[in-house]
Design a protein around this motif. Structure first.
Motif: not given
Length: 472
Positions: A120, A129, A131, A154, A158, A250, A287
């Motif tokens: 990260q 990012l 995620p 998330q 994602y 998210t 987000s």
């Protein structure tokens, strides 16, 4: 076995072959939950893919099975040796290099031993990012995340670890190296080997590196905590959030009152909001690609509509990054609080979101009727249909005796209910050794036959993490 140990030392250096006669190997032999401790012939710590391949070749020639291990943070006893004292643990922790970052292609290639938090940070330093986010991100490794197809908070936007991976480097059971570290998003040239190894828990090969998807950093990220009167209301709020926030949604976590009471009991300094007067709380993350004002306006509009319709009874929106982190820290502390409360039975299940309220109502009542006094620690990723439907021993009872006497019965009741509601008995933790015996009852028989065929084809000696995921 002396010849094998000599070959392992030649492959990785004497300092990187640890044996029980030299030191205590408990950190490698005992799982994170302390449910099981095995005995290893040796723990080997290769520093490169070529060294991993050499170790696997030596073990294959000796007919010795191997157990790949990353951060050893798994919850299904899938990364520790058995009790035979004849298995070699291959720890990937030394392989921590960030090999490359392609900002234009939005990809990052890292070695399997990289801790998730370091992945990260590497992305963040480039203004991008990665995620994938979960409670163990400070100690779990990307190889383990991919081997178990980890989920986290998330997924609703994602996807799981599988969805965040474009390519892999893998050492096969024969000690060959497959270099599939492509950064391509389109490659229609045959079988998808990447997806075969992701989620295989080290039973088909050892992931040594991965090429991962990156995303632009959001312009703003806001977090809200809402009290909801029921699980039906939580599902209704999720639908409303999808409508009003779109891809900005998210994270969407649900937490039962008893789960939050454990956090309040064992970590009172965290100051859990709104939990005492509501059966469930929800944690939402928005987000936004524009700015914080736009994100806040969207959130306020969503919560106003939810309050008016009765989906939410009260809510707070974090006013700063520190407040948002504090709210997420409460959610991530549930498992630790449950451990503080005592031994427990964990379930990592997935269900169609629409069926979760009915499942919980039926199964809660069933468990409480069959096992008086049982306490249900229900929380998880409602946004993607994943519940951590955990069972705590009756208060004041012998938790160890409860596990010995009731775990089989509890699992039977829960897993049978999951099947009735067309769900899965493992959503993101994997199968490991804890659930391998249950698959025959809860997996399509044709699927099991295909899985066994793949295992036999790729690992005919049955040396890669045997006893995990699929029985012969």
């Amino acid at each position: 076995m002396n010849a094998l140990l000599d070959a392992l030392r030649a492959a990785v250096g004497e300092a990187n072959v640890l044996t029980p006669d030299q030191q205590d190997l408990i950190a490698f032999e005992q799982d994170w939950r302390q449910r099981a401790r095995g005995r290893a012939l040796a723990v080997v710590r290769p520093g490169s893919t070529n060294e991993v391949a050499a170790v696997v070749r030596a073990c294959a020639e000796a007919g010795v099975s191997v157990v790949p291990q990353g951060g050893n943070t798994g919850l299904v006893v899938g990364s520790v040796p058995d009790e035979s004292g004849r298995q070699v643990v291959i720890s990937l922790r030394r392989m921590q290099a960030v090999r490359s970052l392609d900002a234009a292609n939005l990809t990052l290639t890292v070695e399997a031993g990289c801790v998730l938090q370091a992945v990260q940070q590497a992305a963040e330093e480039a203004g991008l990012l990665f995620p994938l986010s979960l409670a163990a991100e400070g100690s779990c490794t990307i190889g383990g995340n991919l081997a178990t197809n980890a989920g986290g908070t998330q997924v609703v936007r994602y996807g799981n670890a599988r969805d965040l991976c474009l390519g892999l480097e893998v050492v096969t059971p024969q000690g060959e190296v497959w270099n599939g570290l492509t950064g391509l998003r389109k490659d229609n040239t045959g079988y998808d080997l990447r997806n075969l190894f992701v989620g295989s828990e080290g039973t088909l090969g050892i992931i040594t590196a991965a090429t991962l998807k990156l995303y632009p950093q959001p312009a703003a990220r806001l977090t809200a905590w809402a009290a909801v009167p029921s699980l039906e209301a939580a599902v209704g709020l999720l639908g409303l959030a999808h409508q009003q926030l779109g891809p900005g949604l998210t994270g969407f976590e649900v937490m039962g009152q008893f789960a939050l009471s454990l956090v309040d009991k064992h970590f009172p300094q965290l100051r859990v909001p709104l939990w005492k007067d509501t059966p469930y709380c929800v944690l939402l993350e928005n987000s936004d690609s524009e700015d914080e004002d736009h994100a806040r306006h969207q959130f306020e509009r969503l919560l106003e509509a939810a309050l008016e319709s009765g989906l939410v009874t009260d809510a707070v929106v974090a006013e700063s990054l520190a407040q948002a982190q504090a709210l997420w820290h409460i959610r991530e502390s549930i498992s630790l609080a449950q451990s503080q409360e005592g031994l427990n039975i964990k379930h990592d299940i997935s269900l169609p979101v629409s069926r979760i309220p009915a499942f919980c109502a039926e199964t809660d009542a069933l468990l409480q009727r069959e096992i008086p006094g049982v306490r249900l620690v229900n929380f998880g990723h409602l946004g993607d249909g994943n519940l951590h439907y955990n069972v705590q021993a009756p208060e004041g009872g012998d938790a160890a005796a409860f596990l010995r006497e009731q775990e089989g019965r509890v699992n039977e009741l829960v897993f049978d209910a999951v099947r009735r509601y067309h769900g899965s008995i493992s959503a993101e933790h994997g199968v490991g050794s804890l659930k391998v015996g249950h698959l025959v009852h809860h997996k399509d028989p044709v699927a099991l036959s295909l899985m066994r065929s793949i295992k036999r084809a790729l690992d005919p000696q049955h040396l890669m993490n045997p006893g995990r995921v699929i029985e012969p």
